[in-house]
Scaffold this active site. Structure first.
Site, mmCIF file in Angstrom:
data_model
loop_
_atom_site.group_PDB
_atom_site.id
_atom_site.type_symbol
_atom_site.label_atom_id
_atom_site.label_comp_id
_atom_site.label_asym_id
_atom_site.label_seq_id
_atom_site.Cartn_x
_atom_site.Cartn_y
_atom_site.Cartn_z
ATOM 1 N N ASN A 73 0.825 -1.215 0.000
ATOM 2 C CA ASN A 73 0.000 0.000 0.000
ATOM 3 C C ASN A 73 0.855 1.260 0.000
ATOM 4 O OD1 ASN A 73 -2.446 -1.349 0.062
ATOM 5 N ND2 ASN A 73 -2.556 -1.397 2.293
ATOM 6 N N TYR A 103 8.043 -12.621 11.116
ATOM 7 C CA TYR A 103 8.728 -11.319 11.054
ATOM 8 C C TYR A 103 9.796 -11.338 9.969
ATOM 9 C CZ TYR A 103 11.135 -7.153 12.903
ATOM 10 O OH TYR A 103 11.712 -5.909 13.067
ATOM 11 N N LYS A 153 9.783 -9.214 6.452
ATOM 12 C CA LYS A 153 10.819 -8.218 6.179
ATOM 13 C C LYS A 153 11.577 -8.552 4.890
ATOM 14 C CE LYS A 153 10.302 -5.364 9.615
ATOM 15 N NZ LYS A 153 9.982 -3.952 9.379
ATOM 16 N N TYR A 159 9.730 -2.364 -6.911
ATOM 17 C CA TYR A 159 9.225 -1.027 -7.251
ATOM 18 C C TYR A 159 10.367 -0.139 -7.751
ATOM 19 C CZ TYR A 159 4.282 -1.178 -6.167
ATOM 20 O OH TYR A 159 2.931 -1.438 -6.217
#
Ligand code: UDP
Length: 317
Positions: free
Chosen positions: A100, A146, A150, A160
Site C-alpha cells: 500500500n 517477522y 521483512k 518497485y
C-alpha cells in the site's frame, strides 16, 4: 517545506524519527494503528502545527491528502514476544502494508524507505553480517512471520525500484535501545533493566553465550537520516558493532545498576540467533556514519527513563 509520512509513528523508533524530522524543519505526518505504539511517545508533538497524526492501519488502503516528499515505513510489531502474539498482523504490515505504501509513494513521487532488520540474516553463519550475506532463516519457525515479512518487504521495495523507477532506501536495523522502548516487550535489554529496577532476578535464556550488539537510538536515527538523504538504494546495515554475550550483558547490567540480583537461566527460545554483529563498512564509506554513544552512557539514559516510568506508575496507582 518538505512533507514526510512516518508509519509506526507512535512506536519506539517512529516517535524518535518524528522528533528528528520536526527538528530538521519538515512537516511530519505520523501514522499508527496503536497496536504496539503508544500515544504518550508523541503527545508532545500534538500542539505543533507541523505535526499531524492519523490513527490508521496501513494494511488497508492508505490515503494522505496533499504532496509527500518522503515515506518512512516503520510500522511493525518488532520484538520476538510481540510477533509471537501477533503473527498475522506482523505478516500483514510487512507485506500488505508495504505494498500500500509503495503505491502511495508512486502516486506522490515520494522517496520511500523501509525499516528492514538484521533478522533477514536469520541465525547467521557469516559473522559479522555484511549486506551481501543472504541469511539463514527458518520460514516456518516462530520468527518466520517477522523475518519473511521483512524479506518480502525488501524484495517488493526492490521490485518497485527496478520496475517503476521509484526512489527507495533499505535500512537493516540491528538491536537498538533507548527511551520509549516498552519495558515489557520481552526483549533482553528492557527486561534486564526492569528486573534490576524491580529487584527481580535477571533471566538469561540458554547459557547466555549467544551474542548481540546494541545501538543507542540517537545513533540509529542519525544513520537513518543520512541514508534517506543519500543516493544509495541497496540495503545498508545500521547498528553498533560492539558485540557482547547475553550472559556478560546481564552481568554488566547488574554491575551498572549496583544491584545484587542473581542470574537465572531459562530455556533458549527456538531459532534464537547465536550471534549477531553488523559489518558497518558500507555505512562508514557511503554515509560517513558510525555509532558515537557508548553502551554504558546509553544504558544510563535508558535506565533513568524506565525508573521515571515506574515511579510515575506507582504515583498513579
Ligand atoms: N533474552 C534473554 N532473557 C530475556 C530476554 C531475551 O536471555 O529475558 C535473550 C534472547 O534469547 C536473545 C537475546 O537475549 O538471545 C536478545 O533478545 P532480544 O529479545 O532482545 O532480541 P533479538 O535480538 O533476539 O531479536
Amino acid at each position: 517545506m518538505k512533507r514526510i509520512l512516518i508509519t509506526g509513528a507512535a512506536g519506539f523508533l517512529g516517535s524518535h524519527l518524528c522528533d528528528r524530522f520536526i527538528k530538521e524543519g519538515y512537516e511530519v505526518i505520523g501514522m499508527d494503528n496503536l497496536l504496539t505504539g503508544r500515544l504518550s511517545n508523541i503527545e508532545h508533538l500534538f500542539p505543533l502545527k507541523d505535526f499531524t497524526f492519523y490513527h490508521h492501519d496501513v494494511t488497508t488502503f492508505v490515503h494522505v491528502p496533499g504532496s509527500l516528499d518522503y515515506i518512512l515505513h516503520f510500522a511493525s510489531p518488532a520484538s520476538p514476544i510481540d510477533y509471537l502474539k501477533m503473527p498475522i498482523q506482523t505478516m500483514k504490515v510487512g507485506s500488505l502494508g508495504t505494498h500500500n505504501l509503495l503505491g502511495l509513494a508512486r502516486v506522490k513521487k515520494a522517496r520511500f524507505m523501509i525499516a528492514s532488520t538484521s533478522e533477514v540474516y536469520g541465525d547467521p553463519t557469516v559473522h559479522p553480517q555484511t549486506e551481501e550475506y543472504w541469511g539463514n532463516v527458518n520460514p516456518i519457525g516462530p520468527r518466520g512471520v517477522y523475518d519473511e515479512a521483512k524479506r518480502f518487504q525488501e524484495a517488493m521495495t526492490m521490485a518497485y525500484h527496478n520496475f517503476h523507477g521509484l526512489e527507495t532506501r533499505i535500512i537493516r536495523i540491528f538491536n537498538t535501545y533507548g527511551p520509549r522502548m516498552r519495558m515489557n516487550d520481552g526483549r533482553a535489554l528492557p527486561t534486564f533493566l526492569r528486573q534490576a529496577l524491580e529487584g527481580e532476578d535477571i533471566t538469561v535464556f540458554g547459557d547466555g553465550s549467544q551474542t548481540r550488539s546494541f545501538c543507542y537510538v540517537d545513533d540509529l536515527v542519525e544513520g537513518i537520516y543520512r541514508l534517506l538523504l543519500s543516493d544509495y538504494h541497496l540495503p545498508v546495515n545500521i547498528g553498533n558493532p560492539d558485540e557482547i554475550s547475553i550472559k556478560d550483558f546481564a552481568e554488566e547490567i547488574i554491575a551498572l545498576t549496583n544491584t545484587d540480583q542473581k542470574i537465572i537461566y531459562k530455556p533458549l527460545p527456538k531459532d534464537d540467533p547465536m550471534q549477531r554483529k553488523p559489518d558497518i563498512t558500507k555505512a562508514r564509506e557511503i554515509l560517513g556514519w558510525e555509532p558515537k554513544v557508548d553502551r554504558k552512557d546509553g544504558l544510563k539514559i535508558t535506565y533513568d527513563y524506565f525508573k521515571k516510568e515506574i515511579e510515575e506508575k506507582m504515583k498513579e496507582a
